[in-house]
Motif scaffolding. Structure first.
Motif, PDB file in Angstrom:
ATOM      1  N   LYS A 135      40.078  42.605  32.014  1.00  0.00           N
ATOM      2  CA  LYS A 135      40.252  42.704  33.461  1.00  0.00           C
ATOM      3  C   LYS A 135      41.458  41.873  33.911  1.00  0.00           C
ATOM      4  O   LYS A 135      42.250  42.315  34.733  1.00  0.00           O
TER       5      LYS A 135
ATOM      6  N   LYS B  57      34.895  45.946  39.780  1.00  0.00           N
ATOM      7  CA  LYS B  57      33.585  46.166  40.392  1.00  0.00           C
ATOM      8  C   LYS B  57      32.771  44.869  40.525  1.00  0.00           C
ATOM      9  O   LYS B  57      32.152  44.609  41.547  1.00  0.00           O
ATOM     10  N   SER B  58      32.791  44.035  39.468  1.00  0.00           N
ATOM     11  CA  SER B  58      31.931  42.849  39.460  1.00  0.00           C
ATOM     12  C   SER B  58      32.484  41.722  40.325  1.00  0.00           C
ATOM     13  O   SER B  58      31.888  40.678  40.443  1.00  0.00           O
ATOM     14  N   ASP B  59      33.670  41.935  40.941  1.00  0.00           N
ATOM     15  CA  ASP B  59      34.234  40.883  41.802  1.00  0.00           C
ATOM     16  C   ASP B  59      33.833  41.049  43.251  1.00  0.00           C
ATOM     17  O   ASP B  59      34.090  40.193  44.078  1.00  0.00           O
ATOM     18  N   ILE B  60      33.210  42.188  43.555  1.00  0.00           N
ATOM     19  CA  ILE B  60      32.905  42.477  44.961  1.00  0.00           C
ATOM     20  C   ILE B  60      31.694  41.682  45.405  1.00  0.00           C
ATOM     21  O   ILE B  60      30.637  41.742  44.789  1.00  0.00           O
ATOM     22  N   ARG B  61      31.866  40.953  46.477  1.00  0.00           N
ATOM     23  CA  ARG B  61      30.770  40.118  46.956  1.00  0.00           C
ATOM     24  C   ARG B  61      29.801  40.903  47.800  1.00  0.00           C
ATOM     25  O   ARG B  61      30.155  41.816  48.478  1.00  0.00           O
TER      26      ARG B  61
ATOM     27  N   GLN C  13      36.107  40.298  29.823  1.00  0.00           N
ATOM     28  CA  GLN C  13      36.656  39.570  30.969  1.00  0.00           C
ATOM     29  C   GLN C  13      38.165  39.463  30.870  1.00  0.00           C
ATOM     30  O   GLN C  13      38.879  39.564  31.866  1.00  0.00           O
TER      31      GLN C  13
END
Lengths: 240, 242
Positions: free
Chosen positions: B165, B238-242, B162
């Protein structure tokens, strides 16, 4: 299962726990209630040593866990913990959140963990979210995933630290339902909460804390309908 | 400068300007295979930058761990390291490493230079990493530990990914700064892009074209790098996209 003798904890000059004695037996669902700052959360966090007690003994399965040479990580594997703010790992998918610990700690192979994960997702009713990231979930869904993540380690005891306090009101029910089912399945649980309805319905024992000590402990009927201690009465008159 | 005036005021039109340009270009880059100096220089700059960035990352991480440690001595050492490096010019550091520390060590020149730059970069990287690790909510560590993961496992599987990023943009910046910083390796006799441009300037008595060429080469290198890093950053998100 968990035995606590004369537990003390202070942060600097602030004494938070002032001598707690508790005995939690297998299969019990102990709900800890009390006003803010009464030490409920600190007590819970001492149980898996997220806080180090200053004095006193904590036995888990007859092992003294706050002794110097104890493998804390091994002890924690026996105790799942669910946090107020979920603390899901945002960089991992739901399934990865669940399988990380069992795989890295060599408790299961990747395939076994996946299987277990699918099973747990079914139990918490979120089978379709396996590949989602936490940011895509609602609060209630996050907390149900957090419960599944803890259960993946197949703990003997589950600790809940105000699991519904950060949720929108309409999402509280779905989380409590999961916890109720867990209680029914015979899991030993210690729950710190402000949900008196849940305490009344699910608890096998209610513990009232204030000022860092346990003031009263008994069945939900005893505590809610016939409280003995004045402070318990005062607290309940405010929240019920 | 004279060249410039001739070009602008010569009055012989565009064709004359081109003829002059071609003549200067030939003199600067083609004659005596001078372009090869620049090519070689590009290789040296890239080699030093890559090795220094890699070693700098390792040093930076170790120093960051020291600075965040509960051990007072380690914390002190981490602080002294960053203080000393940040408080002295990189040219001075390069020369000390090259002419004093490694004076009697039989290593290729560019490797010694890369080590010097990595020691420098490590101090800045450590501060970036430290901030990055501190930026991760304590609850993440607690969640990891409560599952029974060790402190190291929690660090590597939960906190660091984390943090990476979060600190990626700052790290890119540091890497770019590092590449430009290597332009001082001429001080210890290495022929990088800057030194090659400088050499051509001295050999031809022409300043503008070799120096502008030097600037363009650095610019293009860094532009390519930022483009690649931009793509990587997008993937990290990538993991922030809702």
């Amino acid at each position: 299962m968990i035995k606590v003798n004369d537990l003390h904890k202070s942060f600097g000059k602030l004494d938070v726990l002032n001598g707690i004695d508790e005995h939690i037996r297998p299969g019990e669902v102990v709900v800890v209630i009390g006003p803010s700052g009464s030490g409920k959360s600190t007590f819970l966090r001492c149980l898996n040593l997220l806080e180090k007690p200053n004095k006193g003994e904590i036995y888990v399965d007859d092992e003294l866990i706050n002794a110097p040479k104890v493998d804390v990580n091994k002890v924690r594997q026996k105790m799942g913990m669910v946090f107020q703010h979920f603390n899901l790992f945002p960089h991992l998918t739901v399934m990865e959140n669940i399988t990380l610990a069992p795989v890295k700690l060599k408790k299961m192979t990747k395939e076994q963990a996946q299987e277990k994960g699918e099973e747990l997702l079914k139990i918490v009713g979120l089978s379709d979210k396996a590949d989602s990231y936490p940011v895509q979930l609602s609060g209630g869904q996050k907390q149900r995933i957090a419960i599944a993540r803890s259960l993946a380690m197949e703990p003997e005891i589950m600790l809940f630290d105000e699991p519904t306090s950060a949720l929108d009101p309409e999402m509280v029910g779905e989380v409590l339902d999961v916890m109720k089912n867990l209680a029914k399945s015979g899991m030993t649980m210690v729950v710190v909460t402000h949900e008196m309805g849940f305490a009344r319905e699910v608890a096998t024992r209610v513990v009232f804390m204030d000022g860092g000590v346990v003031l009263e402990s008994g069945t939900p009927e005893e505590i809610f309908d016939h409280p003995q201690n004045e402070r318990t009465k005062l607290f309940l008159s405010k929240v019920l | 400068m004279n060249q410039c005036l001739v070009w602008l005021t010569g009055g012989n039109g565009i064709s004359a300007w081109f003829a002059e340009f071609a003549r200067t270009f030939e003199k600067c880059f083609i004659r005596e295979d001078r372009y090869k100096l620049l090519l070689e220089g590009i290789g040296v700059t890239i080699k030093i930058s890559l090795l220094a960035a890699f070693l700098g990352l390792i040093i930076g991480f170790l120093i960051a761990i020291c600075s965040l440690s509960k051990n007072k001595l380690l914390r002190f050492l981490g602080k002294v390291y960053t203080d000393v490096i940040r408080g002295t010019p990189s040219v001075t550091q390069l020369m000390i490493i090259y002419f004093v520390v490694f004076a009697t060590v039989d290593l290729e020149k560019w490797i010694i230079a890369a080590i010097a730059f990595s020691i420098n970069s490590g101090a800045y990287v450590s501060e970036i990493i430290r901030a990055g690790i501190l930026s991760i909510d304590k609850g993440q560590t607690e969640a990891g530990r409560s599952l029974g993961l060790t402190g190291v496992q929690t660090m590597f599987y939960i906190v660091v990914p984390q943090a990476v990023k979060n600190i990626f943009p700052a790290m890119c910046n540091e890497f770019i700064t590092l590449i430009k910083e290597t332009a001082i390796v001429g001080y210890v006799g290495l022929m990088d892009i800057q030194k090659a441009g400088d050499f051509i300037k001295s050999a031809t008595y022409l300043a503008m074209m070799p120096l502008i060429a030097t600037a363009i080469i650095y610019f293009v290198l860094i532009k390519i790098l930022t483009t690649v890093l931009g793509v990587i950053e997008k993937r990290l998100r990538k993991s922030d996209i809702r």
